[in-house]
Write a protein that holds these residues in place. Structure first.
Motif, PDB file in Angstrom:
ATOM      1  N   ALA A   1       0.817  -1.218   0.000  1.00 18.46           N
ATOM      2  CA  ALA A   1       0.000   0.000   0.000  1.00 18.46           C
ATOM      3  C   ALA A   1       0.845   1.260   0.000  1.00 18.46           C
ATOM      4  O   ALA A   1       0.422   2.294  -0.514  1.00 18.46           O
ATOM      5  N   THR A   2       2.053   1.190   0.568  1.00 21.03           N
ATOM      6  CA  THR A   2       2.900   2.382   0.625  1.00 21.03           C
ATOM      7  C   THR A   2       3.212   2.901  -0.767  1.00 21.03           C
ATOM      8  O   THR A   2       3.200   4.112  -1.017  1.00 21.03           O
ATOM      9  N   ALA A   3       3.503   1.993  -1.699  1.00 22.75           N
ATOM     10  CA  ALA A   3       3.763   2.412  -3.077  1.00 22.75           C
ATOM     11  C   ALA A   3       2.518   3.031  -3.703  1.00 22.75           C
ATOM     12  O   ALA A   3       2.611   4.020  -4.448  1.00 22.75           O
ATOM     13  N   SER A   4       1.349   2.469  -3.415  1.00 28.21           N
ATOM     14  CA  SER A   4       0.102   3.009  -3.977  1.00 28.21           C
ATOM     15  C   SER A   4      -0.195   4.399  -3.435  1.00 28.21           C
ATOM     16  O   SER A   4      -0.616   5.296  -4.171  1.00 28.21           O
ATOM     17  N   VAL A   5       0.014   4.583  -2.135  1.00 30.18           N
ATOM     18  CA  VAL A   5      -0.207   5.899  -1.530  1.00 30.18           C
ATOM     19  C   VAL A   5       0.734   6.918  -2.143  1.00 30.18           C
ATOM     20  O   VAL A   5       0.336   8.039  -2.495  1.00 30.18           O
ATOM     21  N   SER A   6       2.005   6.543  -2.299  1.00 32.12           N
ATOM     22  CA  SER A   6       2.979   7.462  -2.884  1.00 32.12           C
ATOM     23  C   SER A   6       2.629   7.817  -4.320  1.00 32.12           C
ATOM     24  O   SER A   6       2.958   8.893  -4.801  1.00 32.12           O
ATOM     25  N   MET A   7       1.927   6.921  -4.995  1.00 28.96           N
ATOM     26  CA  MET A   7       1.581   7.149  -6.392  1.00 28.96           C
ATOM     27  C   MET A   7       0.428   8.130  -6.547  1.00 28.96           C
ATOM     28  O   MET A   7       0.402   8.925  -7.490  1.00 28.96           O
ATOM     29  N   ASN A   8      -0.554   8.107  -5.612  1.00 26.19           N
ATOM     30  CA  ASN A   8      -1.768   8.876  -5.917  1.00 26.19           C
ATOM     31  C   ASN A   8      -2.265   9.828  -4.842  1.00 26.19           C
ATOM     32  O   ASN A   8      -3.189  10.583  -5.091  1.00 26.19           O
ATOM     33  N   VAL A   9      -1.662   9.840  -3.649  1.00 29.58           N
ATOM     34  CA  VAL A   9      -2.212  10.690  -2.591  1.00 29.58           C
ATOM     35  C   VAL A   9      -2.081  12.178  -2.928  1.00 29.58           C
ATOM     36  O   VAL A   9      -2.889  13.003  -2.501  1.00 29.58           O
ATOM     37  N   PHE A  10      -1.080  12.536  -3.732  1.00 29.75           N
ATOM     38  CA  PHE A  10      -0.843  13.946  -4.038  1.00 29.75           C
ATOM     39  C   PHE A  10      -1.519  14.395  -5.337  1.00 29.75           C
ATOM     40  O   PHE A  10      -1.375  15.569  -5.732  1.00 29.75           O
ATOM     41  N   LEU A  11      -2.261  13.516  -5.994  1.00 30.99           N
ATOM     42  CA  LEU A  11      -2.865  13.871  -7.279  1.00 30.99           C
ATOM     43  C   LEU A  11      -3.732  15.131  -7.227  1.00 30.99           C
ATOM     44  O   LEU A  11      -3.668  15.962  -8.140  1.00 30.99           O
ATOM     45  N   PRO A  12      -4.567  15.316  -6.174  1.00 28.08           N
ATOM     46  CA  PRO A  12      -5.351  16.560  -6.136  1.00 28.08           C
ATOM     47  C   PRO A  12      -4.494  17.810  -6.064  1.00 28.08           C
ATOM     48  O   PRO A  12      -4.976  18.919  -6.350  1.00 28.08           O
ATOM     49  N   SER A  13      -3.217  17.670  -5.698  1.00 29.85           N
ATOM     50  CA  SER A  13      -2.335  18.826  -5.543  1.00 29.85           C
ATOM     51  C   SER A  13      -1.627  19.220  -6.829  1.00 29.85           C
ATOM     52  O   SER A  13      -0.956  20.263  -6.858  1.00 29.85           O
ATOM     53  N   LEU A  14      -1.736  18.430  -7.886  1.00 29.18           N
ATOM     54  CA  LEU A  14      -0.966  18.709  -9.101  1.00 29.18           C
ATOM     55  C   LEU A  14      -1.213  20.110  -9.666  1.00 29.18           C
ATOM     56  O   LEU A  14      -0.255  20.826  -9.967  1.00 29.18           O
ATOM     57  N   PRO A  15      -2.475  20.558  -9.837  1.00 27.49           N
ATOM     58  CA  PRO A  15      -2.663  21.925 -10.328  1.00 27.49           C
ATOM     59  C   PRO A  15      -2.064  22.976  -9.384  1.00 27.49           C
ATOM     60  O   PRO A  15      -1.477  23.958  -9.840  1.00 27.49           O
ATOM     61  N   GLY A  16      -2.208  22.762  -8.068  1.00 25.58           N
ATOM     62  CA  GLY A  16      -1.629  23.698  -7.106  1.00 25.58           C
ATOM     63  C   GLY A  16      -0.120  23.692  -7.129  1.00 25.58           C
ATOM     64  O   GLY A  16       0.525  24.739  -6.954  1.00 25.58           O
ATOM     65  N   MET A  17       0.492  22.538  -7.354  1.00 23.13           N
ATOM     66  CA  MET A  17       1.945  22.444  -7.443  1.00 23.13           C
ATOM     67  C   MET A  17       2.453  23.196  -8.666  1.00 23.13           C
ATOM     68  O   MET A  17       3.530  23.803  -8.632  1.00 23.13           O
ATOM     69  N   ALA A  18       1.684  23.164  -9.752  1.00 18.69           N
ATOM     70  CA  ALA A  18       2.066  23.922 -10.946  1.00 18.69           C
ATOM     71  C   ALA A  18       2.129  25.412 -10.634  1.00 18.69           C
ATOM     72  O   ALA A  18       3.053  26.110 -11.077  1.00 18.69           O
TER      73      ALA A  18
ATOM     74  N   SER B   1     -10.383  18.685  -3.198  1.00 19.48           N
ATOM     75  CA  SER B   1     -11.052  17.763  -2.279  1.00 19.48           C
ATOM     76  C   SER B   1     -12.195  17.025  -2.973  1.00 19.48           C
ATOM     77  O   SER B   1     -12.421  15.834  -2.722  1.00 19.48           O
ATOM     78  N   ALA B   2     -12.923  17.708  -3.872  1.00 17.66           N
ATOM     79  CA  ALA B   2     -14.003  17.046  -4.615  1.00 17.66           C
ATOM     80  C   ALA B   2     -13.430  15.976  -5.541  1.00 17.66           C
ATOM     81  O   ALA B   2     -14.001  14.892  -5.679  1.00 17.66           O
ATOM     82  N   TYR B   3     -12.292  16.280  -6.170  1.00 17.30           N
ATOM     83  CA  TYR B   3     -11.640  15.264  -7.000  1.00 17.30           C
ATOM     84  C   TYR B   3     -11.301  14.035  -6.158  1.00 17.30           C
ATOM     85  O   TYR B   3     -11.504  12.892  -6.591  1.00 17.30           O
ATOM     86  N   GLY B   4     -10.771  14.262  -4.957  1.00 19.63           N
ATOM     87  CA  GLY B   4     -10.440  13.141  -4.086  1.00 19.63           C
ATOM     88  C   GLY B   4     -11.650  12.300  -3.749  1.00 19.63           C
ATOM     89  O   GLY B   4     -11.576  11.066  -3.697  1.00 19.63           O
ATOM     90  N   LEU B   5     -12.787  12.945  -3.522  1.00 23.12           N
ATOM     91  CA  LEU B   5     -14.017  12.198  -3.212  1.00 23.12           C
ATOM     92  C   LEU B   5     -14.479  11.373  -4.406  1.00 23.12           C
ATOM     93  O   LEU B   5     -14.840  10.197  -4.263  1.00 23.12           O
ATOM     94  N   TYR B   6     -14.484  11.972  -5.587  1.00 22.15           N
ATOM     95  CA  TYR B   6     -14.910  11.234  -6.772  1.00 22.15           C
ATOM     96  C   TYR B   6     -13.940  10.100  -7.110  1.00 22.15           C
ATOM     97  O   TYR B   6     -14.340   9.056  -7.642  1.00 22.15           O
ATOM     98  N   PHE B   7     -12.660  10.299  -6.805  1.00 25.37           N
ATOM     99  CA  PHE B   7     -11.666   9.280  -7.114  1.00 25.37           C
ATOM    100  C   PHE B   7     -11.975   7.973  -6.384  1.00 25.37           C
ATOM    101  O   PHE B   7     -11.568   6.890  -6.823  1.00 25.37           O
ATOM    102  N   ALA B   8     -12.695   8.077  -5.258  1.00 26.93           N
ATOM    103  CA  ALA B   8     -13.040   6.876  -4.500  1.00 26.93           C
ATOM    104  C   ALA B   8     -13.859   5.897  -5.328  1.00 26.93           C
ATOM    105  O   ALA B   8     -13.848   4.688  -5.061  1.00 26.93           O
ATOM    106  N   VAL B   9     -14.570   6.392  -6.365  1.00 30.91           N
ATOM    107  CA  VAL B   9     -15.405   5.513  -7.179  1.00 30.91           C
ATOM    108  C   VAL B   9     -14.567   4.420  -7.836  1.00 30.91           C
ATOM    109  O   VAL B   9     -14.907   3.229  -7.790  1.00 30.91           O
ATOM    110  N   ILE B  10     -13.438   4.819  -8.447  1.00 32.65           N
ATOM    111  CA  ILE B  10     -12.616   3.835  -9.145  1.00 32.65           C
ATOM    112  C   ILE B  10     -11.940   2.889  -8.163  1.00 32.65           C
ATOM    113  O   ILE B  10     -11.784   1.693  -8.435  1.00 32.65           O
ATOM    114  N   THR B  11     -11.574   3.388  -6.982  1.00 31.90           N
ATOM    115  CA  THR B  11     -10.900   2.524  -6.022  1.00 31.90           C
ATOM    116  C   THR B  11     -11.879   1.565  -5.333  1.00 31.90           C
ATOM    117  O   THR B  11     -11.498   0.458  -4.965  1.00 31.90           O
ATOM    118  N   VAL B  12     -13.137   1.985  -5.164  1.00 32.12           N
ATOM    119  CA  VAL B  12     -14.156   1.054  -4.655  1.00 32.12           C
ATOM    120  C   VAL B  12     -14.341  -0.094  -5.658  1.00 32.12           C
ATOM    121  O   VAL B  12     -14.419  -1.278  -5.279  1.00 32.12           O
TER     122      VAL B  12
END
Length: 401
Positions: free
Chosen positions: A22-39, A247-258
Motif C-alpha cells: 500500500a505504501t507504493a500506492s499511496v505514494s503514487m496517488n495521494v498527491f494527485l489533487p495537488s498537481l494543479p496547485g503544485m504547478a 477535495s471534490a476530486y479526491g471524493l470522486y476518485f473513491a469511485v474507481i478505487t471502490v
C-alpha cells in the motif's frame, strides 16, 4: 512454516504485505489533487508537474528490474528494508524541495517503495501454488486499496488546508510504519537464493523464451495502463474541464478505487474455481465497457463529473479482477525465478503504464476535452483483451488452461 504475528523468523502475516504494498500506492496517488496547485507553487507548466506521476512510474519500472533479482540473491527481507529506508529519506527531501526539478528527483527515489509491490508477490509465490497465489494476491491488493481509496480524499483536504507539502508528510508516515512492520514481522521466505546477481540476469532469456510470460506481462501492462493514464490525465480533466476542487476530486476518485477493491475481492474469491485466464478476460471486458460508456456520455453532451467517474467504477472493477491473475501468471511461468519474473514483469507493466500516462497528459488541453484521456484508456483496455485471448490460445496449445 506458519506465520506468527510480529515474528521475524516466520513468513509474514498477510497484513504486513498489505501495508508494504500500500505504501507504493499511496505514494503514487495521494498527491494527485495537488498537481494543479503544485504547478502554481513552482510556476511550472502542468505537463512538467505531471512528470511527478510519469517519472515515478518510469523509475518504478526500472528499479523493479533490480529489486526482483536482488531479492533472489540477497533475500526478500533485506532488500525490502533497504528500499523503504531510501523511500523515507527521499520523502523527507521532497518536503523541502526548492524547485520542481529537485522534487522530480525526489520522486524518482521515492520509487524504491515499489519493493513492497514486487516482493509481496514473490513472497506469496514462495509459499503457495499458482491459483492460490492469485487468490492471495487478490486479497492483498484488495486490502491495500483502502489506503489509496481514502488517500486522494485526505490529500485533497490537506492540500486545501496546508498546501501540497502536507501530502508528502502523509507519505512519510506510511513509509515509517511500513519499515517498522516489515522489520518486526517479515521472516525470510526465499529458501533458495541465487549464487549471484549476474546469474539471475543470465536467467532472463529463460523468461524471454516463454510466450506465456510475455502474454501475462502484456496483459498486466495494458490492464494497468488504463488506470495509469487516468492518474496522469484525470486531475486535469476533473479540475480544469469539470471545475472540481482538489477535495471534490479526491471524493470522486473513491469511485474507481471502490470498484478496484470489489474486483480484487472477486479475484480472491473465485480465481481458484474459475482459473486465472478466464478471470483476466472477464476483468478486461469490464474495463472496455466502462471506458466506452464514458466516451458515449461525453459525446451525448453529458459534461458532468459522473460521466467521467461513474464509468471508471467498471475500469477499477476490471483492473481488480484482471491484475492479480495476470501477476500470478507472471510469477508462475517459471516458479524458480519468481523474484526475477516479478521484477521484470512489473517493469514491463509499470513502464507501459508510464508511457500511457505521458501520452494521456500530453494531448489534454482546454480545447481537446476529455477525449484524449478516454481514448487512451479505451484502447489500452481493448489491447488487454487481445493479449488475454493470446494467453488463452497459447495455454490451450499447451493444455494448460
Amino acid at each position: 512454516m506458519t506465520a506468527r504475528p510480529f515474528d521475524s523468523t516466520t513468513p509474514p502475516h498477510i497484513l504486513t504485505l498489505v501495508i508494504a504494498a500500500a505504501t507504493a500506492s499511496v505514494s503514487m496517488n495521494v498527491f494527485l489533487p495537488s498537481l494543479p496547485g503544485m504547478a502554481s507553487y513552482f510556476n511550472a507548466d502542468y505537463a512538467i508537474v505531471q512528470l511527478n506521476v510519469s517519472l515515478y512510474l518510469v523509475a518504478t519500472a526500472v528499479l523493479q528490474l533490480g529489486i526482483g533479482p536482488a531479492s533472489d540473491r540477497f533475500g526478500r527481507r533485506p532488500v525490502m528494508l533497504f528500499s523503504f529506508a531510501v523511500f523515507i529519506l527521499s520523502t523527507l527531501a521532497a518536503i523541502r524541495a526548492p524547485t520542481i526539478e529537485a522534487l522530480l528527483l525526489c520522486r524518482v527515489l521515492q520509487a524504491f517503495s515499489a519493493a513492497g509491490m514486487v516482493l509481496s508477490r514473490a513472497i506469496v509465490r514462495d509459499t503457495v501454488g499458482a491459483d492460490e497465489a492469485a487468490s492471495r494476491i487478490g486479497y492483498i491488493t484488495m486490502g491495500m486499496t483502502v489506503a489509496p481509496m481514502v488517500g486522494p480524499m485526505i490529500g485533497g483536504i490537506l492540500d486545501e488546508l496546508y498546501g501540497w507539502q502536507s501530502t508528502f508528510h502523509l507519505m512519510l508516515a506510511f513509509g515509517v510504519v511500513a519499515f517498522l512492520v516489515v522489520y518486526l514481522d517479515l521472516g525470510e521466505t526465499n529458501a533458495h537464493r541465487s549464487a549471484s546477481m549476474t546469474r539471475q540476469f543470465r536467467n532472463y532469456p529463460e523468461l524471454f523464451s516463454s510466450h506465456r510470460f510475455w502474454g501475462y506481462s502484456a496483459t498486466a501492462a495494458f490492464t494497468s495502463g488504463a488506470f495509469f493514464a487516468f492518474l496522469g490525465g484525470g486531475p486535469f480533466v476533473a479540475t480544469r474541464l469539470l471545475g472540481l476542487s482538489p477535495s471534490a476530486y479526491g471524493l470522486y476518485f473513491a469511485v474507481i478505487t471502490v470498484g478496484y477493491a470489489l474486483g480484487n475481492f472477486l479475484s480472491g474469491r473465485y480465481s481458484r474455481q474459475v482459473g486465472i485466464n478466464r478471470m483476466m478476460l472477464a476483468g478486461n471486458l469490464f474495463a472496455v465497457i466502462g471506458t466506452g460508456l464514458s466516451i458515449l456520455l461525453f459525446l451525448l453532451g453529458c459534461f458532468h463529473p459522473l460521466s467521467l467517474f461513474g464509468p471508471t467504477f467498471f475500469v477499477g472493477l476490471g483492473n481488480g479482477i484482471a491484475l492479480p491473475n495476470a501477476n500470478a501468471g507472471v510469477v508462475s511461468v517459471r516458479p524458480h525465478l519468481a523474484g526475477s519474473a516479478s521484477g521484470l514483469g512489473g517493469a514491463l507493466q509499470i513502464g507501459g503504464g508510464a508511457a500511457l500516462s505521458v501520452l494521456a497528459g500530453a494531448f489534454l488541453t482546454d480545447e481537446s476535452g476529455p477525449y484524449p484521456l478516454l481514448l487512451v484508456m479505451f484502447f489500452s483496455s481493448l489491447c488487454a483483451v487481445l493479449t488475454t485471448l493470446y494467453v488463452i490460445q497459447v495455454a490451450r496449445r499447451k493444455g494448460a488452461l
